[in-house]
Design an enzyme around this catalytic site. Structure first.
Site, mmCIF file in Angstrom:
data_model
loop_
_atom_site.group_PDB
_atom_site.id
_atom_site.type_symbol
_atom_site.label_atom_id
_atom_site.label_comp_id
_atom_site.label_asym_id
_atom_site.label_seq_id
_atom_site.Cartn_x
_atom_site.Cartn_y
_atom_site.Cartn_z
ATOM 1 N N HIS A 133 -7.005 -5.180 -4.906
ATOM 2 C CA HIS A 133 -5.730 -4.452 -4.835
ATOM 3 C C HIS A 133 -6.050 -2.973 -4.774
ATOM 4 O O HIS A 133 -6.533 -2.388 -5.752
ATOM 5 C CB HIS A 133 -4.848 -4.757 -6.042
ATOM 6 C CG HIS A 133 -3.601 -3.927 -6.071
ATOM 7 N ND1 HIS A 133 -2.703 -3.927 -5.029
ATOM 8 C CD2 HIS A 133 -3.113 -3.057 -6.987
ATOM 9 C CE1 HIS A 133 -1.707 -3.089 -5.315
ATOM 10 N NE2 HIS A 133 -1.939 -2.552 -6.498
ATOM 11 N N ASP A 154 -4.614 0.577 -4.330
ATOM 12 C CA ASP A 154 -3.455 1.474 -4.327
ATOM 13 C C ASP A 154 -3.649 2.597 -3.310
ATOM 14 O O ASP A 154 -4.682 3.270 -3.306
ATOM 15 C CB ASP A 154 -3.262 2.084 -5.715
ATOM 16 C CG ASP A 154 -2.795 1.071 -6.733
ATOM 17 O OD1 ASP A 154 -1.761 0.427 -6.492
ATOM 18 O OD2 ASP A 154 -3.466 0.925 -7.773
ATOM 19 N N ASP A 199 1.866 -5.992 -7.265
ATOM 20 C CA ASP A 199 1.877 -4.915 -8.256
ATOM 21 C C ASP A 199 3.213 -4.199 -8.426
ATOM 22 O O ASP A 199 3.410 -3.556 -9.445
ATOM 23 C CB ASP A 199 0.785 -3.894 -7.919
ATOM 24 C CG ASP A 199 0.435 -2.994 -9.102
ATOM 25 O OD1 ASP A 199 0.664 -3.405 -10.252
ATOM 26 O OD2 ASP A 199 -0.066 -1.884 -8.877
ATOM 27 N N HIS A 226 3.960 1.767 -3.895
ATOM 28 C CA HIS A 226 4.622 1.565 -5.192
ATOM 29 C C HIS A 226 4.146 2.521 -6.281
ATOM 30 O O HIS A 226 4.640 2.427 -7.422
ATOM 31 C CB HIS A 226 4.465 0.101 -5.643
ATOM 32 C CG HIS A 226 3.044 -0.353 -5.776
ATOM 33 N ND1 HIS A 226 2.366 -0.958 -4.744
ATOM 34 C CD2 HIS A 226 2.177 -0.303 -6.801
ATOM 35 C CE1 HIS A 226 1.150 -1.260 -5.135
ATOM 36 N NE2 HIS A 226 1.011 -0.878 -6.388
#
Length: 987
Positions: free
Chosen positions: A55, A57, A179, A428
């Site tokens: 994951h 970001d 997430d 996000h």
């Protein structure tokens, strides 16, 4: 002229590479990707789908660039380029291995840096399903603070890259939002319309998760639209068991501390038996909460697999040793992907429960509601919103201006820079406001660079459309009454471009230093105008950035998808000409009015006290004021504090900023205003324009004082006598409206532990309360949090300044420095509507689009007479031109949407039909074909999985154009969006 509905082969020859296997990529062998690439499972045993993933970001604790290159590792050790390097080497070494990747903003950068040999090797991995793209957006967007238009754009950007680069095997089948902090119904609906078969996420309210685990309803069918004909908005949805992390004890990244598998029996620390036993116990425990003999385990986490050998070496051993005992343990482990897991769930052919509401708000414990980020960083939220406004203007004018727009008298430019910056901003931890300060600054910098490019493009396009080539000025600080051209020029032209395909009236306010002006429209006719003084609050806010003493006000009338130019000339000075500010006296009644409303103020307090709807003959007593919640520092119930993510007031009753307001009024024939000053850091203008059936509230908050050691969360609240029975209504990403009930969740029994924060919901564009006779609607100019904590009351959180971190990883308090490093000042607008409930949507839906797509204002020295419209006739009020953007040299992408829900309006909730050939005047359509919402698949070729529910099958219908209809005839049902690729010829 005749318009062809082109076959795929013919159309793709005209729009090369648009939806075909990329011509630049060398196909190694016949693709066997997607569902065909899945490993075999075993019948009669528990199949554990191990999903290696990372994951990544797109900015959070470090900037996008820092994350990609692995810089600033003292903040967080993470380097995305090394992850992709390492994973690809492992995948090439073993055909059984699998990996999924999500964030195309990172992957596209990595791809551009690879050799042709490496690209060919990766193409082979994708063709064989060994490297699978999941979700496919440029970023993994937030779901609370994002507008549906920006979500569609950022998804389309990533999906197009995958399609152009890898063809059909690059197309994701599964949405993957592991997430984001809560999940919206509209997001799921958009995914369904993009052709996804399933959706997996990691975060949901802890009480909801507990209930679902007990009832074995962690997987369901989500009916994500109350308006689209099922199953157009239906999406299979699954909640992942461990968020998106591995089960405890099974993390083998360099960032983990779990024991590796030591399989040499001669070693004292040989641990295979213990690890296999623990794995089998974990698998059976997880399976007890799910409904099939298939479960999924996410093997990865934030920025993992930088040294992929660590993970794969241990996973290889785990799979080998677990499967040696399958006959005894009934557990079979395999490398898998979310789509392969989804395929097996589909094959079980069991019936799934239905979900109709959304997954907001999200809490991870009794006092930990993630509802603060609905408002965090309100200035960035506003910048993102107006940047999307400008991007749509830029994209439209790129089409309408033709080639000159990209290479014209003002230089070379592109819209791609702003598209990519906006796509990153949807992440996000971007528009959500949950990033470190230096990362927020970087997001703003990227948007600014995109603006720079689009300003050149827009100037070029305006030159092509009007023939003018003089200097063009973009006044970017009009909200604080700063624009050097209007402040200093004796004569200048004001050009306004309207991105809506319907005529609009728009109030223009420009900073000036004269007191008398002449304004003429594009035909040379005089236009009513007034001059009003710049307020003291604005003078204080702008500091040394401008010197105007007045504002020129006039009402513009703008053609559909077109522009109009107004000429402004300063007249001989007459100091008595400017409207004077009138200071109100205490105990003196004050009111303002226009054709639609009279607004009254309490003579004792100076607060707004009553709105009278003159045309509908109704009166609503209403008290509006500003308050602040004291941010929790933790208490005996919980140590949880308020922070960038978490909203936790230490009391349910907010404190008034002031119980009175100092007021004065400015009233003339065009605008009537009451200026309210509540404190040195909180003020408001209550404003009515002529001929506008709404009330405007322009609020200014900040710097929020924290010298008393208290963090503060600032709200404005409207208290009315409306009998609302605990109900209020909020939009979902700017589209469909959801009913909210205080202290209630539709699908599980809520034990409310935070009576304020636990009732906050994201408000992306509007919130309202109503009874049987009256509806009070508030439109916002950015995303924020809102609620109705008491019957008849509605509140919106405007600004936050906090002194403590909330322990969710960001590691710093939300206390933004502002331009002068004494705290952030934020200015915004709320639009207030008062109407019968049955008439409300006809007012607020079109106006919400007008607020979201405001006219673009350009100034040029001297005068001009120009008017232009790119359409032959306005679109119906219920049809919105969502997208008009250049696709390639000869084709454009067009999206039309029906902007009303079912039963909202007796007139506008009906189907709407548009003949595209009769809409545009700037170009003619020579060919078209319909796409899915994400613009990466022909609509008539979309095929989605069918799912059985308790109410029957959710079976997608095949679709093809009606051969009896003209190719350009488009009919839209309520809330439907239709997407087309057009081959055009400019006139």
């Amino acid at each position: 002229m005749a318009v062809a509905v082109l076959s795929a082969a013919v159309f793709l020859s005209l729009c090369a590479g648009s939806l075909a296997f990329p011509t630049g990529a060398r196909q190694i062998q016949r693709p066997s990707c997607g569902y065909e690439a899945c490993h075999d499972t075993k019948a009669g045993v528990l199949n554990v789908h191990l999903v290696p993933h990372t994951h990544d970001d797109v900015g959070w604790l470090k900037t996008v660039d820092q994350y990609y290159y692995g810089a600033r590792n003292e903040i967080q050790h993470a380097g995305v380029q090394y992850i992709l390097d390492s994973v690809v080497r492992q995948l090439l070494s073993d055909p059984t291995k699998r990996f999924i990747y999500v964030e195309i903003a990172f992957f596209s950068r990595w791809w551009q840096q690879q050799s042709e040999d490496m690209r060919s090797a990766v193409q082979q991995l994708v063709n064989q399903g060994r490297l699978e793209f999941i979700n496919g957006g440029w970023s993994m967007n937030d779901e609370a603070t994002t507008h549906y238009s920006a979500i569609i754009d950022q998804m389309s950007l990533g999906l197009r890259f995958l399609n152009d680069t890898f063809g059909e095997c690059g197309r994701p089948r599964v949405a993957w939002h592991i997430d984001p902090f809560g999940h919206s119904r509209e997001q799921a609906s958009l995914f369904a319309q993009m052709g996804f078969d399933g959706f997996f996420f990691g975060r949901l309210d802890y009480q909801d998760k507990r209930s679902r685990l007990q009832s074995r309803e962690m997987e369901m069918l989500w009916r994500a639209s109350a308006n689209l004909k099922p199953p157009a908005g239906d999406l299979f949805t699954g909640v992942l068991p461990n968020g998106y992390n591995p089960p405890d004890g099974f993390c083998w990244d360099q960032s983990c501390s779990d024991t590796p598998i030591m399989d040499d029996k001669t070693m004292e620390d040989y641990n295979v038996d213990n690890i296999v036993q623990r794995f089998n116990e974990t698998a059976h425990a997880q399976a007890s909460h799910y409904r099939t003999n298939h479960i999924i385990m996410t093997m990865g986490s934030d920025f993992q697999y930088e040294n992929a050998n660590l993970w794969y070496k241990n996973l290889d051993k785990l799979i080998h040793h677990v499967n040696l005992q399958t006959s005894e343990t009934n557990v079979h482990a395999l490398y898998s992907t979310p789509s392969c897991y989804l395929k097996e769930l589909h094959n079980t052919n069991i019936s799934w429960s239905m979900k109709y509401d959304d997954f907001f708000p999200y809490a991870d414990n009794a006092h930990n509601f993630w509802t603060g980020y609905f408002t965090s960083r309100p200035a960035l939220k506003r910048y993102e919103r107006i940047s999307n406004n400008f991007l749509q203007v830029c994209s439209q004018l790129e089409v309408l201006g033709g080639k000159v727009s990209r290479d014209g008298p003002y230089g070379k430019a592109d819209s791609d820079t702003l598209k990519r910056a906006m796509a990153v901003a949807q992440h996000h931890d971007a528009v959500s406001g949950t990033e470190k300060q230096h990362v927020a600054d970087d997001y703003a910098r990227r948007l600014s660079q995109g603006w720079d490019q689009c300003e050149i493009l827009v100037a070029n396009a305006m030159s092509a459309l009007t023939g003018s080539q003089g200097p063009v000025v973009f006044c970017e600080n009009l909200n604080i009454s700063v624009c050097p051209t209007s402040e200093s020029s004796q004569k200048f032209s004001v050009t306004l471009y309207n991105p809506l395909a319907r005529r609009v009236s728009w109030p223009v306010r420009l900073p000036v230093n004269g007191s008398q002006f002449s304004v003429t429209d594009s035909s040379g006719q005089p236009v009513d105008n007034e001059v009003v003084p710049v307020s003291n609050a604005t003078r204080a806010l702008r500091r040394d950035r401008g010197y105007s003493v007045n504002e020129l006000v006039f009402l513009s009338s703008l053609p559909e998808l077109g522009l109009s130019t107004y000429t402004v000339s300063r007249m001989a000075q007459n100091n008595n000409r400017a409207t004077r500010a009138q200071q109100s006296k205490r105990d003196t009644a004050m009111s303002i009015h226009n054709e639609f409303f009279r607004v009254n103020f309490d003579p004792q307090t100076g607060l707004l006290s009553e709105i009278q709807s003159l045309d509908r003959k109704r009166t609503l007593p209403i008290k509006q004021n500003f308050y602040w919640y004291k941010a929790s520092r933790g208490n005996s119930e919980s140590s949880q504090t308020s922070g960038a993510y978490i909203f936790r007031p230490n009391s349910s009753e907010p404190i008034p900023v002031s119980t009175t307001a100092q007021t004065y009024t400015v009233q003339n024939a065009l605008v009537q205003e009451v200026y309210q000053n509540f404190s040195s850091w909180c003020s408001q203008v209550v404003r009515l324009y002529r001929a506008q059936n709404l009330l405007e509230l322009e609020w200014t908050v900040g710097p929020i004082p924290v010298g008393d050691g208290l963090g503060k969360e600032i709200i404005t609240r409207f208290d009315t006598p409306l009998k609302t029975a605990g109900l209020f209504y909020t939009d979902s990403n700017g589209r469909e409206i959801l009913e909210r009930r205080r202290n209630f969740r539709p699908t599980w029994t809520l034990k409310q532990t935070e009576p304020v924060a636990g009732n906050y919901y994201p408000v992306n564009s509007r919130i309202y309360i109503k009874d049987s006779d009256t509806q009070l609607t508030l439109l916002t100019d950015r995303s924020m949090g809102g609620s109705s904590i008491q019957d008849g009351s509605v509140e919106l959180m405007l600004h936050r300044r906090l002194l403590l971190d909330d322990f969710r990883g960001v590691g710093e308090p939300l206390s933004e420095p502002g331009d002068y490093y004494d705290g952030l000042v934020v200015r915004g607008r709320l639009l207030v509507f008062l109407s019968p409930p049955e008439a409300a949507a006809e007012l607020h839906r079109p106006r919400a689009q007008q607020e979201y797509l405001q006219p673009q204002i350009l100034l040029q020295p001297g005068g001009a007479k120009q008017e232009f419209s790119a359409v032959l006739s306005a679109l119906p009020l219920n049809v919105h031109l969502l997208t008009l953007a250049q696709w390639d040299a000869d084709a454009v992408l067009l999206r039309l949407e029906h902007q009303f829900e079912k039963k909202e309006s007796s007139t506008y909730s009906l189907p709407a039909t548009v003949d595209l050939q009769k809409v545009f005047s700037r170009f003619s359509i020579e060919g078209l074909r319909e796409l899915t919402l994400g613009a990466n698949q022909w609509r008539d070729e979309m095929s989605r999985l069918a799912w059985r529910t308790s109410g029957g099958w959710s079976r997608p219908e095949s679709w093809s154009p009606d051969p009896e209809d003209p190719p350009t005839l488009v009919t839209l049902q309520p809330m439907e969006i239709r997407t087309f690729l057009l081959k055009i010829r400019l006139h």
